[in-house]
Design a protein around this motif. Structure first.
Motif, PDB file in Angstrom:
ATOM      1  N   ILE A 276     -29.408 -25.233  -8.236  1.00 42.96           N
ATOM      2  CA  ILE A 276     -30.508 -26.187  -8.284  1.00 42.96           C
ATOM      3  C   ILE A 276     -31.727 -25.442  -8.795  1.00 42.96           C
ATOM      4  O   ILE A 276     -32.146 -24.450  -8.203  1.00 42.96           O
ATOM      5  N   THR A 277     -32.276 -25.899  -9.917  1.00 41.17           N
ATOM      6  CA  THR A 277     -33.456 -25.251 -10.482  1.00 41.17           C
ATOM      7  C   THR A 277     -34.721 -26.065 -10.240  1.00 41.17           C
ATOM      8  O   THR A 277     -35.820 -25.568 -10.476  1.00 41.17           O
ATOM      9  N   GLN A 278     -34.566 -27.289  -9.784  1.00 41.14           N
ATOM     10  CA  GLN A 278     -35.709 -28.120  -9.379  1.00 41.14           C
ATOM     11  C   GLN A 278     -35.216 -29.113  -8.349  1.00 41.14           C
ATOM     12  O   GLN A 278     -34.198 -29.765  -8.543  1.00 41.14           O
ATOM     13  N   HIS A 279     -35.921 -29.197  -7.236  1.00 45.67           N
ATOM     14  CA  HIS A 279     -35.625 -30.221  -6.234  1.00 45.67           C
ATOM     15  C   HIS A 279     -36.924 -30.472  -5.491  1.00 45.67           C
ATOM     16  O   HIS A 279     -37.202 -29.872  -4.464  1.00 45.67           O
ATOM     17  N   ASP A 280     -37.717 -31.342  -6.066  1.00 48.57           N
ATOM     18  CA  ASP A 280     -39.002 -31.653  -5.479  1.00 48.57           C
ATOM     19  C   ASP A 280     -39.177 -33.164  -5.415  1.00 48.57           C
ATOM     20  O   ASP A 280     -38.221 -33.904  -5.625  1.00 48.57           O
ATOM     21  N   LYS A 281     -40.383 -33.621  -5.137  1.00 51.08           N
ATOM     22  CA  LYS A 281     -40.611 -35.056  -4.976  1.00 51.08           C
ATOM     23  C   LYS A 281     -40.438 -35.833  -6.281  1.00 51.08           C
ATOM     24  O   LYS A 281     -40.363 -37.048  -6.268  1.00 51.08           O
ATOM     25  N   ASN A 282     -40.348 -35.126  -7.408  1.00 49.64           N
ATOM     26  CA  ASN A 282     -40.217 -35.794  -8.701  1.00 49.64           C
ATOM     27  C   ASN A 282     -38.801 -35.853  -9.233  1.00 49.64           C
ATOM     28  O   ASN A 282     -38.394 -36.872  -9.802  1.00 49.64           O
ATOM     29  N   ALA A 283     -38.042 -34.772  -9.101  1.00 51.54           N
ATOM     30  CA  ALA A 283     -36.734 -34.725  -9.750  1.00 51.54           C
ATOM     31  C   ALA A 283     -35.806 -33.711  -9.089  1.00 51.54           C
ATOM     32  O   ALA A 283     -36.248 -32.795  -8.403  1.00 51.54           O
ATOM     33  N   LEU A 284     -34.525 -33.907  -9.380  1.00 54.95           N
ATOM     34  CA  LEU A 284     -33.469 -32.957  -9.046  1.00 54.95           C
ATOM     35  C   LEU A 284     -32.908 -32.468 -10.367  1.00 54.95           C
ATOM     36  O   LEU A 284     -32.546 -33.286 -11.227  1.00 54.95           O
ATOM     37  N   ARG A 285     -32.855 -31.149 -10.537  1.00 51.73           N
ATOM     38  CA  ARG A 285     -32.288 -30.571 -11.754  1.00 51.73           C
ATOM     39  C   ARG A 285     -31.232 -29.554 -11.339  1.00 51.73           C
ATOM     40  O   ARG A 285     -31.523 -28.628 -10.577  1.00 51.73           O
TER      41      ARG A 285
END
Length: 81
Positions: A68-77
């Motif tokens: 997981i390189t992004q998991h915030d309130k905006n997106a999951l990558r």
């Protein structure tokens, strides 16, 4: 190959639905899980799923040769290693 798993429960159903809108992403059922895979990065917009934050942050059940390189309130990558 980027791959992650989501438990098939009503709260999570929109996550694989939104991910599948990308033509490079495919969804499989493996037991009680959705396997979400793509040859490239998988990006899912949280707002498009309609998930509340508590569901959003607990939806990923596992990864397969990915991170997981992004998991915030905006997106999951999710990207392959």
């Amino acid at each position: 190959m980027s791959t992650f798993f989501v438990l098939d429960v009503p709260e999570n159903i929109t996550l694989p639905e939104v991910a599948a809108q990308d033509p490079r992403v495919w969804i499989e059922r493996i037991g009680p899980y959705f396997r979400i895979s793509s040859p490239g990065a998988i990006v899912v917009d949280r707002r498009a799923t309609g998930c509340r934050h508590a569901v959003w942050y607990s939806a990923v059940a596992g990864l397969l040769d990915s991170r997981i390189t992004q998991h915030d309130k905006n997106a999951l990558r999710v990207e392959s290693r």
